[in-house]
Design an enzyme around this catalytic site. Sequence first.
Site, PDB file in Angstrom:
ATOM      1  N   LYS A  14       0.837  -1.176   0.092  1.00  0.00           N
ATOM      2  CA  LYS A  14      -0.193   0.147   0.148  1.00  0.00           C
ATOM      3  C   LYS A  14       0.831   1.211  -0.116  1.00  0.00           C
ATOM      4  O   LYS A  14       0.635   2.300  -0.731  1.00  0.00           O
ATOM      5  CB  LYS A  14      -1.021  -0.137   1.207  1.00  0.00           C
ATOM      6  CG  LYS A  14      -1.986  -1.167   1.171  1.00  0.00           C
ATOM      7  CD  LYS A  14      -2.723  -1.295   2.384  1.00  0.00           C
ATOM      8  CE  LYS A  14      -1.943  -1.244   3.967  1.00  0.00           C
ATOM      9  NZ  LYS A  14      -1.566  -2.545   4.300  1.00  0.00           N
ATOM     10  N   ARG A  88      -9.539  -0.023   8.981  1.00  0.00           N
ATOM     11  CA  ARG A  88      -9.184  -1.447   9.353  1.00  0.00           C
ATOM     12  C   ARG A  88     -10.175  -2.196  10.059  1.00  0.00           C
ATOM     13  O   ARG A  88      -9.933  -3.311  10.516  1.00  0.00           O
ATOM     14  CB  ARG A  88      -7.898  -1.287  10.215  1.00  0.00           C
ATOM     15  CG  ARG A  88      -6.638  -1.132   9.435  1.00  0.00           C
ATOM     16  CD  ARG A  88      -5.531  -0.802  10.459  1.00  0.00           C
ATOM     17  NE  ARG A  88      -4.319  -1.697  10.382  1.00  0.00           N
ATOM     18  CZ  ARG A  88      -3.389  -1.233   9.741  1.00  0.00           C
ATOM     19  NH1 ARG A  88      -3.062  -0.015   9.030  1.00  0.00           N
ATOM     20  NH2 ARG A  88      -2.281  -1.939   9.560  1.00  0.00           N
ATOM     21  N   ARG A 127      11.597  -6.450   4.588  1.00  0.00           N
ATOM     22  CA  ARG A 127      11.718  -5.027   4.898  1.00  0.00           C
ATOM     23  C   ARG A 127      12.256  -4.870   6.279  1.00  0.00           C
ATOM     24  O   ARG A 127      12.932  -3.724   6.527  1.00  0.00           O
ATOM     25  CB  ARG A 127      10.251  -4.692   4.994  1.00  0.00           C
ATOM     26  CG  ARG A 127      10.093  -2.909   5.404  1.00  0.00           C
ATOM     27  CD  ARG A 127       8.700  -2.742   4.781  1.00  0.00           C
ATOM     28  NE  ARG A 127       7.762  -3.021   6.223  1.00  0.00           N
ATOM     29  CZ  ARG A 127       6.459  -2.703   6.253  1.00  0.00           C
ATOM     30  NH1 ARG A 127       5.781  -2.379   5.246  1.00  0.00           N
ATOM     31  NH2 ARG A 127       5.582  -2.862   7.042  1.00  0.00           N
ATOM     32  N   ARG A 133      11.793  -1.525  11.076  1.00  0.00           N
ATOM     33  CA  ARG A 133      10.736  -1.403  11.850  1.00  0.00           C
ATOM     34  C   ARG A 133      10.389  -2.419  12.863  1.00  0.00           C
ATOM     35  O   ARG A 133      10.674  -3.647  12.698  1.00  0.00           O
ATOM     36  CB  ARG A 133       9.368  -1.350  10.942  1.00  0.00           C
ATOM     37  CG  ARG A 133       8.804   0.130  10.654  1.00  0.00           C
ATOM     38  CD  ARG A 133       7.886   0.304   9.453  1.00  0.00           C
ATOM     39  NE  ARG A 133       6.597  -0.643  10.051  1.00  0.00           N
ATOM     40  CZ  ARG A 133       5.540  -0.825   9.225  1.00  0.00           C
ATOM     41  NH1 ARG A 133       5.186   0.004   8.136  1.00  0.00           N
ATOM     42  NH2 ARG A 133       4.365  -1.464   9.890  1.00  0.00           N
ATOM     43  N   ARG A 144      -0.227  -9.265  13.391  1.00  0.00           N
ATOM     44  CA  ARG A 144      -0.917  -8.483  12.465  1.00  0.00           C
ATOM     45  C   ARG A 144      -1.563  -9.097  11.533  1.00  0.00           C
ATOM     46  O   ARG A 144      -2.667  -8.620  11.233  1.00  0.00           O
ATOM     47  CB  ARG A 144       0.249  -7.426  11.961  1.00  0.00           C
ATOM     48  CG  ARG A 144       0.919  -6.502  12.551  1.00  0.00           C
ATOM     49  CD  ARG A 144       2.176  -6.044  12.300  1.00  0.00           C
ATOM     50  NE  ARG A 144       2.382  -5.603  10.891  1.00  0.00           N
ATOM     51  CZ  ARG A 144       3.507  -5.092  10.258  1.00  0.00           C
ATOM     52  NH1 ARG A 144       4.844  -5.730  10.684  1.00  0.00           N
ATOM     53  NH2 ARG A 144       3.342  -4.595   9.354  1.00  0.00           N
TER      54      ARG A 144
HETATM   55  N1  UDP Z   1      -2.232   0.861  13.211  1.00  0.00           N
HETATM   56  C1  UDP Z   1      -3.468   1.012  13.459  1.00  0.00           C
HETATM   57  N2  UDP Z   1      -4.238   1.600  12.946  1.00  0.00           N
HETATM   58  C2  UDP Z   1      -4.131   2.316  11.833  1.00  0.00           C
HETATM   59  C3  UDP Z   1      -2.904   2.398  11.094  1.00  0.00           C
HETATM   60  C4  UDP Z   1      -1.898   1.431  11.921  1.00  0.00           C
HETATM   61  O1  UDP Z   1      -3.676   0.311  14.713  1.00  0.00           O
HETATM   62  O2  UDP Z   1      -5.001   2.771  11.316  1.00  0.00           O
HETATM   63  C5  UDP Z   1      -0.839   0.265  13.884  1.00  0.00           C
HETATM   64  C6  UDP Z   1      -1.185  -1.308  13.921  1.00  0.00           C
HETATM   65  O3  UDP Z   1      -0.629  -1.776  15.028  1.00  0.00           O
HETATM   66  C7  UDP Z   1      -0.422  -1.813  12.722  1.00  0.00           C
HETATM   67  C8  UDP Z   1       0.715  -0.732  12.529  1.00  0.00           C
HETATM   68  O4  UDP Z   1       0.167   0.555  13.286  1.00  0.00           O
HETATM   69  O5  UDP Z   1      -0.196  -3.087  12.781  1.00  0.00           O
HETATM   70  C9  UDP Z   1       1.605  -0.680  11.403  1.00  0.00           C
HETATM   71  O6  UDP Z   1       0.540  -0.079  10.373  1.00  0.00           O
HETATM   72  P1  UDP Z   1       0.969   0.237   8.724  1.00  0.00           P
HETATM   73  O7  UDP Z   1      -0.305   0.482   8.188  1.00  0.00           O
HETATM   74  O8  UDP Z   1       1.902   1.263   8.851  1.00  0.00           O
HETATM   75  O9  UDP Z   1       1.489  -1.152   8.295  1.00  0.00           O
HETATM   76  P2  UDP Z   1       1.144  -2.200   7.244  1.00  0.00           P
HETATM   77  O10 UDP Z   1      -0.071  -2.757   7.840  1.00  0.00           O
HETATM   78  O11 UDP Z   1       0.996  -1.316   6.085  1.00  0.00           O
HETATM   79  O12 UDP Z   1       2.376  -2.890   7.206  1.00  0.00           O
HETATM   80 MG    MG Z   2       2.011   0.713   4.902  1.00  0.00          MG
END
Ligand code: UDP
Ligand code: MG
Length: 189
Positions: A14, A88, A127, A133, A144
């Site tokens: 994304k 989400r 990554r 990270r 996640r």
């Molecule tokens: N996160 C969340 N709500 C959001 C965006 C992020 O809780 O709207 C938290 C959640 O813990 C997630 C982390 O931030 O696992 C990383 O999110 P990001 O979208 O940056 O990572 P991606 O899912 O794209 O790898």
């Molecule tokens: Mg992201």
Amino acid sequence: MRNIILFGAPGAGKGTQSAIIREKFDFAYISTGEILRSEIKNGTQLGKQAEEIINRGELVSDSIIVGMIQSFIEKNNGKDLLLDGFPRTVKQAEALDGILKELNRGEAKVVELAVDKDVLMQRLLKRAEIEGRKDDNEQTIRERFNQYDKKTAAVADYYKQKGGYISIDGQNGTPEQISVKLIEVLEKL
Ligand code: UDP
Ligand code: MG
């Protein structure tokens, strides 16, 4: 005004695709994950709260995230929107609908980047080596994915029912090749 949700599991691309398509389209762009990371970096109160949640792989509360999104959309009303990593949960999707309706912005459209879980895991572990990270470790990534299956996958069903949901292959091809397909879809939305 367009309201585009770039949707997909962690590691689907994304952020990468957002960067590419923003060179072509003039979007007001928000990544809730990036905002949370900058709050952590700046040591704010929200950052301190969010840090533990993120390192566990869980989700920050709907009310905090919806508050962030609401003020961003209000500030940028009049522009096309690109949402990365939001909504989400179905609660967040419903709140978004309410905000868009209130502002007469029309419906949200979802474009999913579809990628298999085993490929996602490999991408995220790679990554981790590049970006460092803290939440890109195997245990947190598993949580996640678990949160995605439990809470976020239902957001796809929500928009499939409402209409305005398109899925593209986010797995095969280079980021540039994937962006070509994504741009094709966006030009029709
Ligand atoms: N996160 C969340 N709500 C959001 C965006 C992020 O809780 O709207 C938290 C959640 O813990 C997630 C982390 O931030 O696992 C990383 O999110 P990001 O979208 O940056 O990572 P991606 O899912 O794209 O790898
Ligand atoms: Mg992201």
